[in-house]
Design an enzyme around this catalytic site. Structure first.
Site, PDB file in Angstrom:
ATOM      1  N   GLU A   1       0.836  -1.206   0.000  1.00 48.57           N
ATOM      2  CA  GLU A   1       0.000   0.000   0.000  1.00 48.57           C
ATOM      3  C   GLU A   1       0.866   1.249   0.000  1.00 48.57           C
ATOM      4  O   GLU A   1       1.935   1.281   0.618  1.00 48.57           O
ATOM      5  CB  GLU A   1      -0.899   0.073   1.253  1.00 48.57           C
ATOM      6  CG  GLU A   1      -1.766  -1.132   1.493  1.00 48.57           C
ATOM      7  CD  GLU A   1      -2.947  -1.230   0.565  1.00 48.57           C
ATOM      8  OE1 GLU A   1      -3.221  -0.248  -0.168  1.00 48.57           O
ATOM      9  OE2 GLU A   1      -3.612  -2.287   0.579  1.00 48.57           O
ATOM     10  N   THR A   2       0.385   2.266  -0.691  1.00 51.14           N
ATOM     11  CA  THR A   2       0.919   3.618  -0.555  1.00 51.14           C
ATOM     12  C   THR A   2      -0.236   4.518  -0.143  1.00 51.14           C
ATOM     13  O   THR A   2      -1.310   4.485  -0.739  1.00 51.14           O
ATOM     14  CB  THR A   2       1.536   4.123  -1.875  1.00 51.14           C
ATOM     15  OG1 THR A   2       2.628   3.263  -2.233  1.00 51.14           O
ATOM     16  CG2 THR A   2       2.048   5.545  -1.739  1.00 51.14           C
TER      17      THR A   2
END
Length: 273
Positions: free
Chosen positions: A46-47
């Site tokens: 995830e970002t």
């Protein structure tokens, strides 16, 4: 633009779950295509992207999470990582309220360095094992629970901790069995191990073969094991190669997830929207 890599649910570098974090200085999010390109470039599970909201509203920051291939409705470790960045840089103190696709989430920093997330409990419902699930896992499920639309996983209990730790699933087959992925879990073998249950998370449908430590999965794991063990406060150990501990506490239809985070990389993103 500053970009950071933060190991969440970790007390030292190179453990827990790494997340990219971008705290934007704009009043709105950039184009979706730019956000996705950044997440693809960072290439972590995830970002997180956050921007400040006007004062006086229900939340302080807007927050979104993207995998290398898509946007997700809920993510625990990248929320913890974002809260860590806001607190360590002085952008926030105390409790931070985030406005996300899944509603209002809060993150509270404590004097001991831990951060507690306040998330909605996943609505579990017993279901039949999809055709091919046992073959894809290489292990027979004891129970299968649907975790609801926001999570979109199957929660699968296996026979014992060793079964969870030794699992080597067929990810292509596993992708056909659920909306997002599969969480496998078992009771801890040793009550003195420092955790109550063990888990692993496989999410091939969003481009994540195995997630190191999954906060959102614990919104389902916490009510499942609390009901089984008769205790509202538990500790989960996610037995990935990087591994990490998540402290859980049920509070009605909410669950508190507590952990630590460490900033590993602090750099500059040269490609602006």
């Amino acid at each position: 633009m500053r970009i950071r890599i933060v190991d969440a649910f970790a007390d030292r570098s190179f453990t827990g779950n790494p997340a990219g974090v971008l705290v934007l200085d704009t009043p709105t999010f950039p184009e979706d295509s730019w956000l996705q390109n950044v997440a693809r470039e960072v290439n972590l599970s995830e970002t997180a992207f956050a921007h400040r909201l006007p004062p006086g509203g229900r939340a302080d920051w807007a927050l979104r999470w993207l995998t290398p291939s898509t946007e997700v409705d809920m993510c625990g470790h990248a929320t913890l990582a974002t809260a860590h960045v806001l607190h360590t840089t002085g952008a926030a103190t105390g409790t931070v309220r985030f406005l996300a696709r899944c509603g209002i989430l809060t993150a509270t920093a404590h004097d001991d360095g831990t951060i507690t997330l306040d998330f909605p409990v996943a609505p579990l419902s017993r279901t039949e094992a999809p055709t091919g699930l046992a073959t894809a896992l290489g292990s027979a499920p004891l129970t299968v629970e649907d975790t609801g639309e926001q999570i979109g996983d199957l929660l699968v209990e296996l026979q014992d901790e060793a079964s969870v730790r030794n699992l080597a699933p067929d990810l292509a087959e596993l992708a056909r069995c659920s909306q997002r992925g599969v969480i496998v879990t078992a009771l801890a073998d040793d009550p003195g191990s420092g955790y109550d249950f063990v888990s692993r998370g496989f999410f091939p449908n969003v481009g994540i073969d195995e997630d190191p430590v999954t906060g959102s999965a614990h919104t389902a794991l916490a009510p499942y094991w609390s009901a089984r063990l008769g205790r509202n406060e538990l500790i989960g150990f996610q037995a990935s190669a990087r591994s990490g501990l998540v402290h859980t506490a049920l509070r009605g239809d909410r669950v508190l997830l507590t952990g630590r985070a460490v900033t590993v990389i602090d750099g500059e993103l040269l490609s602006t929207p």
